[in-house]
Each structure stands twice: as structure tokens, then as C-alpha cells.
Design a protein around this motif. Structure first.
Motif, short mmCIF file in Angstrom:
data_model
loop_
_atom_site.label_atom_id
_atom_site.label_comp_id
_atom_site.label_asym_id
_atom_site.label_seq_id
_atom_site.Cartn_x
_atom_site.Cartn_y
_atom_site.Cartn_z
N CYS A 1 -6.52 -0.99 -5.87
CA CYS A 1 -7.21 0.21 -5.42
C CYS A 1 -6.53 1.45 -6.00
O CYS A 1 -5.34 1.66 -5.79
N THR B 1 -8.35 4.55 -5.60
CA THR B 1 -9.20 5.61 -5.06
C THR B 1 -8.45 6.94 -4.99
O THR B 1 -7.27 6.98 -4.63
N ASP B 2 -9.16 8.03 -5.35
CA ASP B 2 -8.63 9.38 -5.19
C ASP B 2 -7.33 9.59 -5.96
O ASP B 2 -6.31 9.99 -5.42
N ASN B 3 -7.40 9.28 -7.26
CA ASN B 3 -6.32 9.62 -8.18
C ASN B 3 -6.88 10.57 -9.24
O ASN B 3 -7.80 11.33 -8.96
N ASN C 1 -12.50 9.45 -8.78
CA ASN C 1 -11.70 9.82 -9.95
C ASN C 1 -12.59 10.60 -10.91
O ASN C 1 -13.60 11.18 -10.49
N GLU D 1 0.16 4.82 -0.32
CA GLU D 1 -0.96 5.76 -0.33
C GLU D 1 -0.47 7.18 -0.07
O GLU D 1 0.40 7.41 0.75
N TYR D 2 -1.04 8.13 -0.82
CA TYR D 2 -0.73 9.55 -0.68
C TYR D 2 0.78 9.79 -0.74
O TYR D 2 1.36 10.47 0.10
N GLN E 1 -4.07 4.43 -3.26
CA GLN E 1 -5.02 5.50 -2.97
C GLN E 1 -4.29 6.84 -2.80
O GLN E 1 -3.21 6.92 -2.23
N GLY E 2 -4.93 7.91 -3.32
CA GLY E 2 -4.44 9.24 -3.03
C GLY E 2 -3.15 9.61 -3.73
O GLY E 2 -2.35 10.38 -3.18
N TYR F 1 0.85 -1.18 0.00
CA TYR F 1 0.00 0.00 0.00
C TYR F 1 0.90 1.24 0.00
O TYR F 1 1.54 1.55 0.99
N GLY G 1 -2.41 -1.29 -3.29
CA GLY G 1 -3.23 -0.14 -2.92
C GLY G 1 -2.50 1.16 -3.23
O GLY G 1 -1.44 1.41 -2.67
#
Length: 285
Positions: free
Chosen positions: A117, A119-121, A144, A72-73, A95-96, A70, A93
Motif C-alpha cells: 500500500c 496510498t497518499d504518497n 498519488n 503510516e504518516y 500510507q501517507g 505498517y 503498508g
């Protein structure tokens, strides 16, 4: 040869002490250091800092020896190609981050991936190459700017969870009905005006969430979702008679969320189903 095999066994271990020993061996025997190159390149790419055999820590390598990763961000726009050298990866993962597309190296070179995953790209589309992930079980593309799903998504025969929440979809592909193992479909906050008739083929679907779309009616085939338990239709353009009588055939349906539609009560008979006309912020299971 035997020494090299033992070294690799230590390096790819799930035990931090074994990895520490592998690093010590590599520092003493330079000819073995080439095996560290993927770990160094990945860590440098993801964390955007110079990494060498002297600065990388055992826990950095341990995190890449897992079946799930993962990141993320992390401000990522691309993936390091060395990720393909990781032998155990099944869950990814991301995300972000800042991806504008799902990288081709995922779609073309990770056939054993089970969880993905994004999410939030900044995704605007999904490539038809998504079909090359035949083992995928969970696909999360929420938050997205995706305007269309390719029909090839129907090739994901093992998919049981699909989230395309908060995108710009105006429809779902007819081929979505080929996802016969799908149990949860989340498509809230899009611009979907109608559901494909093929949705009735989703015999294992338990949870269907369609809040915040532009639905004016549901297809008769909704009555074929024999395992459906929850249906959320909040904030659409549905009238009381927009729900077909076929929905009365669903033996496991116990909850419908209908706030934000017509003020009329639904014209259906479901004695074992709770119909909510007040807003529910989090109906997901």
C-alpha cells in the motif's frame, strides 16, 4: 554455536518475553549484539531517533517480527535497507508518506510480498519492475499523481485487488486483462476516456469502480465479465445508449451506479439489477 542459535530463536520470536530475554542475553554477551543491528537501524530510520541496545524495547523488535508492517504518516522518503533482513514480511503498508517512487529494494528484493500500500504518497509513475512481485495479491496506489500504469502489471498473476483511485491516469493498459484473479478494480477520479478491450478477460472481477472519469462509452467486452456484481460509473460523460447490450448477459450483476451522466434512463434490460440514478458516496463493498 548452540548458544547463538538459541539466542536468534528468542530474538526473532513472536513472544515479547522471549525477546526481552534475548536483549538481556545480548547485553551480557557483546559478541551476540551484531544480530540486533538490523532492528536498531530500522527503528532509528523510521522513528528518526537514536536507538541503542539500551534504549530499544522488546515491543519495538516484536513489531518487526510480524508478517505485516505498517509505517503510516511517518514522513518517510526512503526505506532502510535492513528491512530485507526481516524474514517474515508479507504485508507492507506505507500510507501517507513522502515516497516519489516505489523503492527498488521492494521491487527487486521482496518477491514474497502479498500486500503493498502506497496510498497518499507522491508517486508519479510505477516502474515496470512491479512485475517482480509475483505473489502480490493486493496493490493499493490511491491518492498519488500516477499518470500511467506499465504493461508489466499484467505479470501480477495473483493480484485480486487493485486500487488506483484518485490519480492522473488517462487509460488502463491492455495487459490489465492478464490479471485473471482480479476481483476488485477501483479506478475512480482519474481521467480515463476509454477502457481497454482486454478488460473482458477479467473473468473473476466482481467489483468495477470508475466514478469521476471521462468515459463516453464502454466496450462490448464488458459483457464478458461473467462474475461482475457491482459497476459504478458515476460522474462520467456516458449517455443512455453508451452501455452496450452485452451487459445484459451478466448473470450476477445486481447494482449499477449511474448518477452524474446522461439524464436518460439506461437502454438495457436487467430485471435483477438495481440501477441508481442518485449519487452514492460509498458504493465500495
Amino acid at each position: 554455536m548452540h548458544e547463538s542459535v538459541n539466542f536468534l530463536r528468542l530474538l526473532y520470536s513472536a513472544d515479547e518475553q522471549n525477546i526481552l530475554l534475548a536483549l538481556e542475553i545480548a547485553r551480557a554477551i557483546p559478541s551476540l549484539q551484531a544480530a540486533l543491528a538490523p532492528f536498531l537501524a530500522i527503528h532509528q530510520h523510521v522513528h528518526q531517533q537514536s536507538t541503542s541496545i539500551d534504549t530499544i524495547e522488546p515491543h519495538h523488535i516484536l513489531s518487526l517480527n510480524q508478517s505485516e508492517i505498517y509505517w503510516e504518516y511517518a514522513q518517510l522518503k526512503t526505506l532502510p535497507p535492513e528491512i530485507l533482513d526481516l524474514p517474515y514480511l508479507e504485508e507492507l503498508g506505507l500510507q501517507g508518506n513522502l515516497f516519489s517512487e516505489i523503492p527498488s529494494l521492494i521491487l527487486q528484493s521482496m518477491p514474497y510480498l502479498k500486500y503493498l500500500c502506497f496510498t497518499d504518497n507522491q508517486l508519479t509513475s510505477v516502474s515496470p519492475d512491479i512485475q517482480h512481485l509475483p505473489q502480490l495479491q493486493k496493490l493499493i496506489l490511491s491518492d498519488n499523481q500516477i499518470s500511467e500504469l506499465p504493461g508489466e502489471i499484467g505479470h501480477l498473476k495473483n493480484l485480486d485487488y487493485l486500487s488506483v483511485d484518485n490519480n492522473q491516469l488517462t487509460q488502463l493498459p491492455e495487459e490489465i486483462g492478464q490479471l485473471t484473479k482480479l476481483e476488485c478494480l477501483i479506478a475512480n477520479r482519474n481521467a480515463i476516456a476509454a477502457l481497454p478491450r482486454g478488460i473482458g478477460k477479467l473473468k473473476n472481477l466482481k467489483y468495477l469502480y470508475l466514478d469521476g472519469n471521462q468515459l463516453t462509452e464502454l466496450p462490448e467486452e464488458i459483457g464478458q465479465l461473467t462474475n461482475l456484481e457491482q459497476l459504478s460509473l458515476q460522474d462520467n460523460a456516458l449517455l443512455a445508449h453508451s452501455i452496450p447490450q452485452s451487459i445484459e448477459q451478466l448473470p450476477h450483476l445486481h447494482t449499477i451506479y449511474f448518477c452524474g451522466n446522461s439524464d436518460d434512463y439506461l437502454d438495457i434490460y436487467l430485471p435483477n439489477c438495481s440501477i441508481h440514478y442518485g449519487w452514492n458516496d460509498n458504493p465500495h463493498p
